[in-house]
Design an enzyme around this catalytic site. Structure first.
Site, PDB file in Angstrom:
ATOM      1  N   MET A 133      41.828  30.939   2.128  1.00 21.95           N
ATOM      2  CA  MET A 133      42.036  31.048   3.576  1.00 21.95           C
ATOM      3  C   MET A 133      43.086  30.081   4.077  1.00 21.95           C
ATOM      4  O   MET A 133      43.828  30.380   5.017  1.00 21.95           O
ATOM      5  CB  MET A 133      40.714  30.820   4.303  1.00 21.95           C
ATOM      6  CG  MET A 133      39.732  31.965   4.125  1.00 21.95           C
ATOM      7  SD  MET A 133      38.129  31.656   4.891  1.00 21.95           S
ATOM      8  CE  MET A 133      38.591  31.612   6.624  1.00 21.95           C
ATOM      9  N   GLU A 134      43.178  28.919   3.471  1.00 24.93           N
ATOM     10  CA  GLU A 134      44.140  27.927   3.937  1.00 24.93           C
ATOM     11  C   GLU A 134      45.572  28.239   3.526  1.00 24.93           C
ATOM     12  O   GLU A 134      46.491  28.147   4.343  1.00 24.93           O
ATOM     13  CB  GLU A 134      43.746  26.540   3.421  1.00 24.93           C
ATOM     14  CG  GLU A 134      42.486  25.965   4.041  1.00 24.93           C
ATOM     15  CD  GLU A 134      42.668  25.561   5.493  1.00 24.93           C
ATOM     16  OE1 GLU A 134      43.818  25.488   5.967  1.00 24.93           O
ATOM     17  OE2 GLU A 134      41.657  25.314   6.166  1.00 24.93           O
ATOM     18  N   THR A 135      45.777  28.565   2.262  1.00 21.46           N
ATOM     19  CA  THR A 135      47.163  28.695   1.773  1.00 21.46           C
ATOM     20  C   THR A 135      47.394  29.936   0.914  1.00 21.46           C
ATOM     21  O   THR A 135      48.410  30.016   0.225  1.00 21.46           O
ATOM     22  CB  THR A 135      47.565  27.466   0.941  1.00 21.46           C
ATOM     23  OG1 THR A 135      46.734  27.386  -0.234  1.00 21.46           O
ATOM     24  CG2 THR A 135      47.444  26.181   1.744  1.00 21.46           C
TER      25      THR A 135
END
Length: 274
Positions: free
Chosen positions: A134-136
């Site tokens: 989800m972050e990167t």
């Protein structure tokens, strides 16, 4: 960066803890609302950084930093997370099934590593992989804004100087330690690495998982171990559930304050580990 407006600033409590560790007068540098006073602020902040323990390389990175207009533009245009859960998942992940399938393949390729992290920190692979994805996008999009310049810019900016000042000091200390350089790139507010740590959190919870003698959040092993260490440090209870209403769900708030973000992590993790 994928949908950076969804990223909330993590762990204000950590920032306040770091802030209290700064010397008295550590907020004396005069903030500003545009770039005109940035160089004068840097000169004043250098003295404060030195008193806080920043050394030669960190001070050199401070001197070389520039006012990040990209950071200010992103900061002024934040809208927060107002999507319903299904819309958030569709926009951020595509689908839970497709996202989880990708994460399961990554887990299978490095099963022993993720098992070792769960033994050490009690955090399941599904949670770590959900955050990573989800972050990167599993490390595909870690940002292209110079970390030192961006974090110094928001420390200088009057809107949230108190919040970002300890993270700016931490970033300079990370330069001293060789964890980052003055040219390391990350997200618009100074978040760095595979799971987008703010510098203060990276300094406090960073783990050298690959044994090379330094904490490098751009190394996947270090980033995953550091993420597990962060969650455990924030109260993660090994072996307990992490869906809404279960003991570990509240810990996800320490990672991101948006409820839909927490829900998406929990639902994704269940499918990854299921």
């Amino acid at each position: 960066m994928p949908l950076p407006s969804f990223r909330t600033l993590r762990s204000a409590a950590t920032s306040l803890l770091l802030l209290t560790a700064l010397p008295s007068g550590a907020l004396a540098a005069t903030c500003g609302n545009d770039g005109s006073g940035f160089n004068a602020w840097k000169a004043a902040f250098a003295s404060e950084a030195k008193k806080a323990g920043v050394k030669k390389r960190g001070l050199e990175a401070l001197a070389a930093a520039t006012y990040s207009t990209a950071t200010i533009k992103a900061d002024r245009n934040q809208k927060g997370v107002r999507y319903a859960l299904n819309d958030f998942i569709r926009i951020r992940l595509g689908s839970l099934d497709g996202f989880a399938a990708t994460a399961r393949k990554r887990k299978a390729r490095n099963a022993n590593f993720y098992a070792s992290l769960e033994r050490s920190y009690g955090v399941p692979a599904g949670i770590l992989l959900a955050i990573h994805g989800m972050e990167t996008g599993f490390g595909r999009n870690m940002g292209n804004t110079p970390v030192v310049s961006s974090i110094l810019t928001v420390a200088y900016d009057c809107r949230r100087s108190a919040f970002f000042t300890p993270h700016a000091i931490a970033a300079l200390k990370m330069v001293d330690r060789g964890s980052i350089t003055g040219n390391t790139r990350g997200a618009k507010h100074g978040e760095l690495g595979h799971t987008q740590f703010l510098p203060g959190n990276a300094l406090q919870y960073g783990v050298d998982a690959n044994g090379d003698g330094r904490v490098d959040l751009y190394n996947e092993a270090d980033a995953m171990a550091s993420t597990a260490n962060f969650l455990r440090g924030k109260g993660w209870k090994p072996g307990k559930g992490y869906q809404q209403g279960q003991p570990n769900f509240r810990v996800l708030n320490e990672w991101n304050a948006a409820t839909v973000y927490q829900q998406a992590i929990a639902l994704s993790a269940a499918k990854i580990d299921g």
